[in-house]
Design a protein around this motif. Structure first.
Motif, PDB file in Angstrom:
ATOM      1  N   HIS A   1       0.863  -1.185   0.000  1.00 46.29           N
ATOM      2  CA  HIS A   1       0.000   0.000   0.000  1.00 46.29           C
ATOM      3  C   HIS A   1       0.893   1.225   0.000  1.00 46.29           C
ATOM      4  N   VAL A   2       0.586   2.168  -0.892  1.00 48.54           N
ATOM      5  CA  VAL A   2       1.368   3.406  -1.000  1.00 48.54           C
ATOM      6  C   VAL A   2       0.409   4.573  -1.101  1.00 48.54           C
ATOM      7  N   ASP A   3       0.662   5.587  -0.298  1.00 43.84           N
ATOM      8  CA  ASP A   3      -0.100   6.831  -0.375  1.00 43.84           C
ATOM      9  C   ASP A   3       0.895   7.978  -0.422  1.00 43.84           C
ATOM     10  N   VAL A   4       0.860   8.763  -1.512  1.00 46.52           N
ATOM     11  CA  VAL A   4       1.763   9.903  -1.668  1.00 46.52           C
ATOM     12  C   VAL A   4       0.932  11.174  -1.625  1.00 46.52           C
ATOM     13  N   GLN A   5       1.262  12.048  -0.697  1.00 48.18           N
ATOM     14  CA  GLN A   5       0.585  13.331  -0.561  1.00 48.18           C
ATOM     15  C   GLN A   5       1.592  14.457  -0.801  1.00 48.18           C
ATOM     16  N   VAL A   6       1.238  15.375  -1.677  1.00 49.81           N
ATOM     17  CA  VAL A   6       2.083  16.547  -1.912  1.00 49.81           C
ATOM     18  C   VAL A   6       1.679  17.600  -0.892  1.00 49.81           C
ATOM     19  N   GLN A   7       2.645  18.078  -0.141  1.00 48.32           N
ATOM     20  CA  GLN A   7       2.398  19.077   0.899  1.00 48.32           C
ATOM     21  C   GLN A   7       3.170  20.347   0.560  1.00 48.32           C
ATOM     22  N   SER A   8       2.687  21.461   1.042  1.00 47.65           N
ATOM     23  CA  SER A   8       3.439  22.705   0.852  1.00 47.65           C
ATOM     24  C   SER A   8       3.301  23.585   2.077  1.00 47.65           C
ATOM     25  N   THR A   9       4.375  24.275   2.349  1.00 42.96           N
ATOM     26  CA  THR A   9       4.396  25.253   3.437  1.00 42.96           C
ATOM     27  C   THR A   9       4.960  26.532   2.847  1.00 42.96           C
TER      28      THR A   9
ATOM     29  N   PHE B   1       6.941  19.471  -0.454  1.00 35.48           N
ATOM     30  CA  PHE B   1       7.542  18.193  -0.090  1.00 35.48           C
ATOM     31  C   PHE B   1       6.508  17.095  -0.258  1.00 35.48           C
ATOM     32  N   PHE B   2       6.997  15.863  -0.205  1.00 34.33           N
ATOM     33  CA  PHE B   2       6.137  14.693  -0.374  1.00 34.33           C
ATOM     34  C   PHE B   2       6.083  13.923   0.933  1.00 34.33           C
TER      35      PHE B   2
END
Length: 100
Positions: free
Chosen positions: A43-51, A56-57
């Motif tokens: 199982h893989v979940d990739v979320q793109v985040q930003s500050t 970042f991932f």
């Protein structure tokens, strides 16, 4: 320990790790590559985040195996990885696992 001894030690462990990878590959669905590690996972979940200006991932893996010669246990139930570089996720084609 000499430099040659250290190289031989690392080469032997890298070969053992490759053999383990080959043996466990069929148990997993995805291959995940980050800037620091290589994983097999179901199982893989990739979320793109930003500050602000930083992107970042956040990668969450479940039922995973970690390519790391220094870990005593490479199987992990759940792992969360934060990386500022690209993440490569590939689904393993089960037909590729069959010997020719």
């Amino acid at each position: 320990m000499s430099r040659e001894d250290l190289e031989r030690y690392e080469n032997e462990h890298e070969l053992a790790l490759f053999k383990e990878y080959r043996d466990v590959l069929a148990l997993f669905t995805y291959v995940v590559e980050t800037d620091r590690r290589f994983y097999l996972a179901n199982h893989v979940d990739v979320q793109v985040q930003s500050t602000g200006t930083e992107v970042f991932f956040e990668v969450t893996l479940a039922d995973a195996w970690v390519w790391d010669i220094y870990r005593s246990s490479r199987f992990v139930k759940r792992v969360r990885v934060i990386t500022f570089k690209d993440v490569n996720v590939e689904e393993i084609a089960k037909s590729e696992l069959m010997p020719s």
